[in-house]
Design a protein around this motif. Structure first.
Motif, short mmCIF file in Angstrom:
data_model
loop_
_atom_site.label_atom_id
_atom_site.label_comp_id
_atom_site.label_asym_id
_atom_site.label_seq_id
_atom_site.Cartn_x
_atom_site.Cartn_y
_atom_site.Cartn_z
N ARG A 65 1.80 1.84 30.91
CA ARG A 65 1.10 2.26 31.88
C ARG A 65 1.09 3.87 31.66
O ARG A 65 0.18 4.02 31.40
CB ARG A 65 1.83 2.53 32.92
N GLN A 67 0.85 4.99 28.36
CA GLN A 67 0.20 4.45 27.13
C GLN A 67 -1.74 4.76 27.26
O GLN A 67 -2.69 4.66 27.07
CB GLN A 67 0.14 3.22 26.36
N ARG A 68 -1.56 4.08 29.13
CA ARG A 68 -2.82 3.31 29.70
C ARG A 68 -3.69 2.68 28.33
O ARG A 68 -4.26 2.14 28.23
CB ARG A 68 -3.74 4.36 28.94
N THR A 70 -4.81 -0.95 27.32
CA THR A 70 -5.46 -1.92 26.94
C THR A 70 -5.83 -3.40 26.20
O THR A 70 -6.10 -3.76 26.84
CB THR A 70 -7.16 -1.64 27.15
N ASN A 93 -3.99 -0.92 34.88
CA ASN A 93 -4.79 0.71 33.75
C ASN A 93 -6.39 0.14 33.94
O ASN A 93 -7.24 1.11 33.20
CB ASN A 93 -4.47 0.53 32.39
#
Length: 214
Positions: A65, A67-68, A70, A93
């Motif tokens: 979270r 780091q964002r 994906t 995210n």
């Protein structure tokens, strides 16, 4: 209804995690790491998860979270405990993909059932087979990599072999977590010449966390 004690708030995901944790058990013979004379064939332990612990999963969720993240990947997915934390974080995210690898067909099937029950199956690309092949091409830089592993015989550990394959595919600032602390793996991530900075965390008897800096 009581509030979750950890950072992951989805009750459906937490219910699956709680069920898997309640069913956790170890082989009577100590498992493949408990005794060097035990059977080392992963398929001999198809009924055992050997999963990360919830405190490790909660850390994975928080770091992803932060780091964002994906795009994440893992070796080995087993029955999907770590995959649940990764997929929940990626979903929260805004979406992305979790690339997993698992050798044992029965564990692949169990992981897929668990992910479907949690409503996260659509976020996961779970690849059955040897991670040295299934993770050779990740399709672009990944934000976070989990290296679990399996005890082997002579030569480099599986953790070290997989790490050398995926390291070039981890983005700068990307994170790597290792669950078992294989000596040659630790030597790799703790050597500044390999582009990582690393430390040991007091989780599950020692969890290595590394960041790619070069």
């Amino acid at each position: 209804m009581s509030q979750p004690s950890g950072p992951l708030l989805d009750p459906k995901v937490n219910a699956v995690i709680s069920r898997l944790e309640a069913a956790r058990r170890r082989p009577a013979n100590g498992g493949p790491r408990g005794n060097p004379d035990n059977d080392q064939d992963p398929k001999a332990y198809a009924d055992y998860g050997f999963s990360i612990h919830p405190e490790q999963g909660e850390l994975i969720y928080l770091l992803c979270r932060a780091q964002r993240a994906t795009r994440v990947a893992e070796f080995a997915s087993s029955i999907g405990m770590s995959t649940l934390y990764f997929a929940a974080a990626v979903r929260d995210n805004g979406g992305g993909v979790v690339i997993g690898s698992e050798l044992v067909p029965e564990k692949v099937a169990a992981a897929r059932r668990n992910l479907a029950e949690a409503g996260l199956a659509g976020l996961v690309d779970l690849r059955q087979g040897d991670a040295r092949e299934t993770l050779r091409v990740l399709g672009g830089p990944v934000d976070f990599m989990l290296i679990d592993g399996w005890p082997g015989g002579e030569g480099p550990s599986l953790a070290r072999q997989v790490m050398e394959i995926v390291a070039p595919q981890i983005r700068l600032g990307g994170l790597v977590m290792n669950d078992n602390g294989e000596a040659d793996y630790l030597a790799y991530v703790r050597d500044p010449g390999n582009g990582f900075r690393s430390m040991s965390l007091p989780l599950k008897g020692g969890t290595e966390l590394s960041v790619k800096v070069a």
